[in-house]
Enzyme design. Structure first.
Site, mmCIF file in Angstrom:
data_model
loop_
_atom_site.group_PDB
_atom_site.id
_atom_site.type_symbol
_atom_site.label_atom_id
_atom_site.label_comp_id
_atom_site.label_asym_id
_atom_site.label_seq_id
_atom_site.Cartn_x
_atom_site.Cartn_y
_atom_site.Cartn_z
ATOM 1 N N SER A 66 0.851 -1.247 0.264
ATOM 2 C CA SER A 66 -0.118 -0.055 -0.126
ATOM 3 C C SER A 66 0.786 1.302 0.158
ATOM 4 C CB SER A 66 -0.838 0.123 1.193
ATOM 5 O OG SER A 66 -0.201 -0.114 2.334
ATOM 6 N N CYS A 72 11.900 -0.322 -13.492
ATOM 7 C CA CYS A 72 11.756 0.769 -14.234
ATOM 8 C C CYS A 72 12.285 1.162 -15.444
ATOM 9 C CB CYS A 72 11.246 2.217 -13.292
ATOM 10 S SG CYS A 72 13.025 2.584 -12.505
ATOM 11 N N SER A 129 11.624 10.946 -6.551
ATOM 12 C CA SER A 129 10.746 9.936 -6.973
ATOM 13 C C SER A 129 11.563 8.418 -6.438
ATOM 14 C CB SER A 129 10.596 9.873 -8.684
ATOM 15 O OG SER A 129 12.070 9.541 -8.929
ATOM 16 N N GLY A 172 11.959 6.178 -3.788
ATOM 17 C CA GLY A 172 11.732 5.741 -2.364
ATOM 18 C C GLY A 172 12.544 4.866 -1.536
ATOM 19 N N GLY A 188 12.395 1.826 -1.069
ATOM 20 C CA GLY A 188 12.297 0.377 -1.739
ATOM 21 C C GLY A 188 13.358 0.450 -2.974
ATOM 22 N N THR A 189 13.408 1.768 -3.733
ATOM 23 C CA THR A 189 14.410 1.765 -5.054
ATOM 24 C C THR A 189 15.676 1.943 -4.107
ATOM 25 O OG1 THR A 189 12.680 3.117 -6.168
ATOM 26 C CG2 THR A 189 15.065 3.243 -6.704
ATOM 27 N N ARG A 190 16.015 2.641 -3.197
ATOM 28 C CA ARG A 190 17.432 2.841 -2.709
ATOM 29 C C ARG A 190 17.924 1.477 -2.282
ATOM 30 N NH1 ARG A 190 18.161 8.459 -2.377
ATOM 31 N NH2 ARG A 190 16.316 9.664 -2.862
#
Length: 306
Positions: free
Chosen positions: A11, A126, A157, A159, A161-163
């Site tokens: 979520s 992505c 952009s 967050g 999770g990406t990092r």
């Protein structure tokens, strides 16, 4: 039955943006639930306000719902390793938006139709969703020795999770350039740009054809056709110019290097428009879910292709 019941696991920002996309353009899917693990999650609050089931019980909530056929996992690579087994045992199809790669890599206009019998498919990253179509577009008219991509995204952009998944991003995207794009060797780089105001996602793609000289007209036509295919589900996907052909020194001697510059602007469904890196993941997930739903409903091959 003309709808397949689906749910979103996760979520956070990506799960919430996907929720709005599925509600705005449901196609053959019916979104019934958004699930997380934080009772105070803004995503769960938004889902509840929109009349959806919203549970903080995590995957356990979905495992008890046999009518839910497709689950979009927007959590993390580490979490999906556990989720994949549980969803498979529960007879559900998992569309994985993390870099976990428990199932085959899928890019909608390239190889989705080959994997409609799978119970788990992976959307790579992505950068992969943005650049693999272009690499494949060149490969289908000119076999490739090498492909590399550099994705530059707004720091805002990217967050947690990406990092936390940078290593997974580079490894998974590079393998995708090879396994789906068709390059003999692939390399991937991501740059988080702190500029203010935030920049749009930009991607530089360079490929080295195996044969000299490549057919320039065929390459340009194939790349432009692929751009249009991706724009059908990611409207903000656009090349800045036609591919550029240069003679440059390479590990294989002086070769023709084909360069492409791509920009991705988000749709602004929930995330800001500069977050094209996140938008292309949720748009691709919606497209994959729709084709799987059509397949489950027994739609004709012509309808699935459309």
């Amino acid at each position: 039955m003309d709808k397949v019941k689906v749910a979103i696991l996760g979520s956070g920002n990506i799960g919430t943006d996907l929720m709005y996309k599925l509600l705005k353009s449901p196609g053959h899917m019916e979104l019934v639930a958004v699930v997380g693990i934080d009772p105070a999650s803004e995503g769960l609050a938004r889902a509840r306000a929109l009349g959806l089931e919203a549970s903080p019980e995590g995957i356990a909530y979905l495992l008890e719902r046999p009518e839910i056929r497709i689950v979009f996992d927007a959590t993390s690579a580490k979490a999906h390793v556990r989720h994949a087994k549980l969803l498979r045992e529960a007879g559900k199809i998992a569309i994985d938006l993390t870099p976990a790669a428990r199932g085959p890599y899928v890019v909608p206009p390239v190889n989705l139709k080959e994997h409609l019998d799978k119970d788990n498919v992976n959307l790579i990253t992505c950068g992969g969703q943005a650049t693999i179509p272009l690499v494949h577009a060149v490969h289908r008219v000119a076999p490739l020795r090498y492909a590399e991509m550099v994705s530059t995204v707004a720091s805002r952009s990217a967050g947690p999770g990406t990092r936390q998944n940078i290593d997974e991003f580079t490894f998974t995207t590079a393998r995708g350039l090879e396994a789906i794009g068709g390059a003999e060797r692939g390399k991937a780089i991501i740059i988080l740009n702190p500029a203010e105001p935030p920049i749009l996602m930009t991607n530089t793609v360079r490929v080295i054809p195996a044969e000299e000289p490549p057919d320039r007209e065929a390459v340009v036509a194939s790349v432009r056709a692929m751009e249009a295919e991706v724009q059908a589900y990611v409207p903000g996907y656009r090349l800045k110019a036609d591919p550029v052909f240069e003679r440059l020194p390479t590990p294989w001697g002086e070769r023709t290097v084909v360069s492409m510059l791509l920009e991705v602007e988000g749709a602004g469904d929930y995330l800001p428009r500069y977050a094209g890196n996140l938008d292309i993941m949720t748009a691709s997930a919606r497209r994959v879910g729709e084709v799987f739903a059509q397949h489950l409903l027994g739609r004709s091959a012509e309808e699935v292709r459309a």
